[in-house]
Design an enzyme around this catalytic site. Structure first.
Site, mmCIF file in Angstrom:
data_model
loop_
_atom_site.group_PDB
_atom_site.id
_atom_site.type_symbol
_atom_site.label_atom_id
_atom_site.label_comp_id
_atom_site.label_asym_id
_atom_site.label_seq_id
_atom_site.Cartn_x
_atom_site.Cartn_y
_atom_site.Cartn_z
ATOM 1 C CB SER A 160 -0.950 0.003 1.195
ATOM 2 O OG SER A 160 -0.255 0.344 2.366
ATOM 3 C CE LYS B 198 -3.056 2.848 4.462
ATOM 4 N NZ LYS B 198 -2.040 1.800 4.401
#
Lengths: 132, 416
Positions: free
Chosen positions: A52, A89
């Site tokens: 990701s 993230k």
């Protein structure tokens, strides 16, 4: 040089040649930790898997260096906990909404609401990738 | 002012750092060998789990409430503790590490409450561990402030002046006063003194006559008179102790001998790591106090003083076994044993005997080689024949968390 002394124990003899001309110059050695870790008390390491965050160069098997004492800014890459789960993230704050953005188009941004348990643990300072 | 910084439910907080999903669940940490409860989360406290309670007694509560149980991971707790203590130095250089999860700091400034709040915030942020801060004029008062801080919302409490101290001490039970111990508290309660305030008003001479100078110091500290300084140089360890509870009781002498050899070896290794020698050696054995009838309860202990302080594995193991032989009673089931070193001194500062010089030197070389080989090729590669150490079954740590902070193989793995 090794030899046996009278009690049958090994001793080490000191060599007595010409002293090294660099003997009294103390150049400090390069130390990777000095370069990568500013605050040892608040730095942790985590190994990651998943794709990701490949857009910013974080791949499966890399080790991230996370400093908990750094205040995150908009677009910082952060280590956080969302509802009891660790996430890495990109932080994106706009118009009072907090989004956790992946660096991979496959994944939608996560919108953090007041119903989530959300805590930022630290800012990712570096990623270590070993080739061998 | 003196600041007492105390980590909240320290061992549990350490485990939770790496298991965020356990944030609001009941969590406990067990002592060595998974025997007793030694740390509890607030949720576990609310379930009625007690500090020091043997885990088998709490089986029901643990099962019915899904309590998360961890074996103790002292390597991890030690590393986190080091980080906290080192981080605290940014607030004051005058810092005394009092235990693995407590430190006293002396800070002279203004706005103490704010500094305290900053400490709570900073340590939580940088290390992830929640702490409470008690602030007062003396160490004894800061301990009492710390107890209140633990229960307050912002985890920080300041005893500003003597008037406030008096108010608080009037509702502090005598047993909660730091440094008195249960014996003296009992003595005072028997003499009609039940609160810290009434202790504070006791006659100084009466205390000196009936009790001792340390009790008097505690009384003075409650008045705001500093008797105990914050000493930043860490106190040298006065004794070394290695002891374990066995998972299964032992009645066989040969078995016990192996364990005691192990304990003596480990204690000696610690001793050598700290560059010390030992003068007095003590060995003890203990029967199971929960299982056995009254007449088979036994606590055996004996000590030996070396002629010259030593750090020699052979000498120490040999004498430990002689002591064991003397205290061992046949026909009993032993639950626990241990080896304690008292009267430690630095290696280069010991009373020597002129006759022993030559033998000593050779032995020292041999001992150094043992340490060298064990360090280089992994622990316990070289052991003594009386030992047991490779028997892995001896220490039970079924719920041990990984060493997240001391081995690259064990660092946290995250799926991101």
């Amino acid at each position: 040089m090794y030899f046996r002394d009278q009690n049958n124990f090994f001793s080490i003899a000191v060599s007595a040649g010409f002293p090294s001309p660099a003997g009294d110059l103390f150049a400090s050695q390069l130390n990777l930790e000095d370069y990568l870790v500013k605050n040892p008390n608040s730095t942790i390491y985590v190994r990651v898997s998943g794709d990701s965050m490949r857009g910013v160069g974080i791949f499966s098997g890399d080790i991230l260096i996370v400093d908990k004492s750094i205040n995150p800014k908009n677009t910082s890459i952060i280590l956080c906990v969302l509802d009891g789960e660790f996430l890495v993230k990109k932080l994106n704050i706009n118009n009072n909404s907090t989004n956790l953005v992946s660096a991979n188009k496959k994944y939608e941004p996560i919108i953090v609401t007041e119903y989530n348990d959300f805590r930022i643990l630290g800012v990712v300072v570096a990623s270590i990738k070993k080739f061998i | 002012m003196i600041f007492l910084v105390d980590c909240n439910n320290f061992y549990v907080s350490c485990e939770r750092l790496f298991r965020p999903e356990l944030l609001l669940s009941p969590v406990i940490v067990l002592s060595n060998n998974d025997g007793c409860i030694i740390s509890r989360s607030n949720e576990a406290k609310q379930l009625g789990l007690k500090m020091g309670e043997p885990v088998f007694k709490a089986k029901e509560i643990i099962k019915n409430n899904n309590v998360h149980v961890f074996s103790s991971n002292f390597e991890l707790y030690g590393e986190i503790s080091n980080r906290i203590m080192s981080q605290l130095k940014i607030f004051s250089n005058n810092l005394e590490v009092y235990s693995i999860d407590e430190a006293f700091l002396e800070i002279n400034s203004e706005d103490y409450k704010n500094i305290g709040l900053n400490i709570v915030k900073n340590i939580k942020k940088t290390t992830g561990i929640p702490v409470s801060v008690g602030i007062a004029e003396t160490k004894t008062l800061s301990k009492i402030a710390g107890n209140i801080a633990k229960k307050s919302l912002d985890n920080c409490f300041l005893i500003e002046n003597n008037w406030m101290a008096k108010k608080i001490l009037s509702c502090t039970p005598i047993k909660d006063v730091w440094g008195l111990g249960s014996q003296y508290s009992k003595f005072m309660i028997n003499n009609g003194i039940s609160t810290a305030e009434s202790f504070m008003n006791m006659d100084r001479n009466w205390i000196l006559n009936k009790l001792n100078i340390n009790v008097l110091r505690t009384r003075d500290e409650l008045h705001g008179i500093k008797c105990h300084k914050v000493s930043s140089c860490s106190k040298p360890k006065k004794s070394i102790r290695v002891s374990r509870s066995f998972r299964n009781d032992i009645d066989n002498y040969q078995h016990l001998e192996k364990y005691v050899s192990d304990f003596a070896f480990l204690a000696c290794k610690k001793l050598r790591k700290e560059n010390k020698r030992v003068k007095q050696l003590q060995v003890f054995i203990l029967t199971n106090r929960f299982k056995q009838s009254y007449d088979s309860k036994y606590f055996g202990t004996m000590s030996y003083e070396f002629f010259v302080s030593t750090n020699n594995y052979i000498e120490i193991i040999k004498h430990s076994l002689i002591l064991l032989k003397n205290i061992f009673k046949d026909g009993l089931k032993y639950k626990k044993a241990g080896v304690i070193f008292n009267q430690l001194s630095p290696v280069d500062e010991y009373q020597s005997s002129f006759m022993m010089n030559n033998i000593k030197k050779n032995n020292d070389l041999l001992m150094d080689k043992i340490d060298y080989l064990n360090d280089k090729f992994g622990n316990n590669k070289i052991i003594f024949s009386s030992q047991n150490i490779n028997d892995k079954s001896k220490i039970s740590k079924k719920k041990l968390s990984p060493n997240y902070m001391s081995s690259w193989n064990n660092i946290l793995n995250l799926d991101i």
